[in-house]
Motif scaffolding. Structure first.
Motif, PDB file in Angstrom:
ATOM      1  N   LYS A  62       0.820  -1.302  -0.106  1.00 50.23           N
ATOM      2  CA  LYS A  62       0.130   0.026   0.041  1.00 50.23           C
ATOM      3  C   LYS A  62       0.950   1.157   0.063  1.00 50.23           C
ATOM      4  CE  LYS A  62      -3.921   2.084   2.753  1.00 50.23           C
ATOM      5  NZ  LYS A  62      -3.140   3.457   2.750  1.00 50.23           N
ATOM      6  N   LYS A  63       1.811   1.246   0.898  1.00 46.34           N
ATOM      7  CA  LYS A  63       2.857   2.558   1.023  1.00 46.34           C
ATOM      8  C   LYS A  63       3.759   2.609  -0.140  1.00 46.34           C
ATOM      9  CE  LYS A  63       1.534   3.865   5.047  1.00 46.34           C
ATOM     10  NZ  LYS A  63       0.720   5.072   5.417  1.00 46.34           N
ATOM     11  N   ALA A  64       4.126   1.660  -0.932  1.00 44.29           N
ATOM     12  CA  ALA A  64       4.805   1.931  -2.011  1.00 44.29           C
ATOM     13  C   ALA A  64       3.982   2.067  -3.037  1.00 44.29           C
ATOM     14  CB  ALA A  64       5.348   0.088  -2.486  1.00 44.29           C
ATOM     15  N   ALA A  65       2.772   1.627  -3.298  1.00 43.00           N
ATOM     16  CA  ALA A  65       2.063   2.095  -4.281  1.00 43.00           C
ATOM     17  C   ALA A  65       1.627   3.552  -4.156  1.00 43.00           C
ATOM     18  CB  ALA A  65       0.479   1.440  -4.203  1.00 43.00           C
ATOM     19  N   GLU A  66       1.402   4.092  -3.094  1.00 46.85           N
ATOM     20  CA  GLU A  66       1.300   5.459  -2.679  1.00 46.85           C
ATOM     21  C   GLU A  66       2.473   6.368  -3.105  1.00 46.85           C
ATOM     22  OE1 GLU A  66       0.052   5.624   1.483  1.00 46.85           O
ATOM     23  OE2 GLU A  66      -1.943   5.014   0.957  1.00 46.85           O
ATOM     24  N   ALA A  67       3.571   5.811  -2.552  1.00 47.07           N
ATOM     25  CA  ALA A  67       4.908   6.656  -2.695  1.00 47.07           C
ATOM     26  C   ALA A  67       5.416   6.798  -4.314  1.00 47.07           C
ATOM     27  CB  ALA A  67       5.935   6.012  -1.856  1.00 47.07           C
ATOM     28  N   MET A  68       5.042   5.709  -5.100  1.00 44.40           N
ATOM     29  CA  MET A  68       5.407   5.480  -6.472  1.00 44.40           C
ATOM     30  C   MET A  68       4.588   5.955  -7.363  1.00 44.40           C
ATOM     31  SD  MET A  68       7.965   2.095  -6.039  1.00 44.40           S
ATOM     32  CE  MET A  68       8.543   2.468  -7.720  1.00 44.40           C
ATOM     33  N   GLU A  69       3.317   6.175  -6.755  1.00 43.45           N
ATOM     34  CA  GLU A  69       2.047   6.552  -7.764  1.00 43.45           C
ATOM     35  C   GLU A  69       1.769   5.634  -8.850  1.00 43.45           C
ATOM     36  OE1 GLU A  69       3.412  10.533  -9.142  1.00 43.45           O
ATOM     37  OE2 GLU A  69       3.626  11.242  -7.047  1.00 43.45           O
ATOM     38  N   PHE A  70       1.525   4.417  -8.144  1.00 46.47           N
ATOM     39  CA  PHE A  70       1.303   3.281  -9.137  1.00 46.47           C
ATOM     40  C   PHE A  70      -0.090   3.645  -9.757  1.00 46.47           C
ATOM     41  CE2 PHE A  70       3.703  -0.582  -6.921  1.00 46.47           C
ATOM     42  CZ  PHE A  70       4.633  -0.081  -7.173  1.00 46.47           C
ATOM     43  N   PRO A  71      -0.308   2.965 -10.988  1.00 53.17           N
ATOM     44  CA  PRO A  71      -1.307   3.254 -11.682  1.00 53.17           C
ATOM     45  C   PRO A  71      -2.683   2.615 -11.192  1.00 53.17           C
ATOM     46  CG  PRO A  71       0.298   2.345 -13.290  1.00 53.17           C
ATOM     47  CD  PRO A  71       0.772   2.503 -11.731  1.00 53.17           C
ATOM     48  N   GLN A  72      -3.787   3.063 -11.348  1.00 52.79           N
ATOM     49  CA  GLN A  72      -5.093   2.406 -10.793  1.00 52.79           C
ATOM     50  C   GLN A  72      -5.133   1.042 -10.979  1.00 52.79           C
ATOM     51  OE1 GLN A  72      -8.188   4.108  -9.625  1.00 52.79           O
ATOM     52  NE2 GLN A  72      -6.736   4.807  -8.690  1.00 52.79           N
ATOM     53  N   TYR A  73      -4.670   0.250 -11.948  1.00 48.84           N
ATOM     54  CA  TYR A  73      -4.775  -1.215 -12.050  1.00 48.84           C
ATOM     55  C   TYR A  73      -3.897  -2.043 -11.263  1.00 48.84           C
ATOM     56  CZ  TYR A  73      -0.615  -0.361 -15.351  1.00 48.84           C
ATOM     57  OH  TYR A  73       0.315   0.030 -15.989  1.00 48.84           O
TER      58      TYR A  73
END
Length: 61
Positions: free
Chosen positions: A25-36
């Motif tokens: 979750k934190k990595a996705a937020e920090a790295m601005e992962f795409p919605q998918y």
């Protein structure tokens, strides 16, 4: 004059990360992962090894 190479910097603070779920979750937020992003190791691996979704010449985590 040539353009400076672009560098994308991601800041991930790990002090409160104590589980796989929180890390993803934190990595996705920090790295601005795409919605998918699928919130699993396979999806994480796919996004960090193929960064076409975040074009830059260099990356720093």
């Amino acid at each position: 004059m040539a353009a400076e190479p672009t560098t994308k910097v991601f800041e991930l603070y790990g002090k409160k990360i104590n589980s796989k779920e929180i890390f993803l979750k934190k990595a996705a937020e920090a790295m601005e992962f795409p919605q998918y992003f699928g919130n699993n190791w396979d999806a994480f691996d796919e996004l960090i090894t193929n960064l076409t979704w975040c074009p830059a010449q260099r990356y720093v985590i």
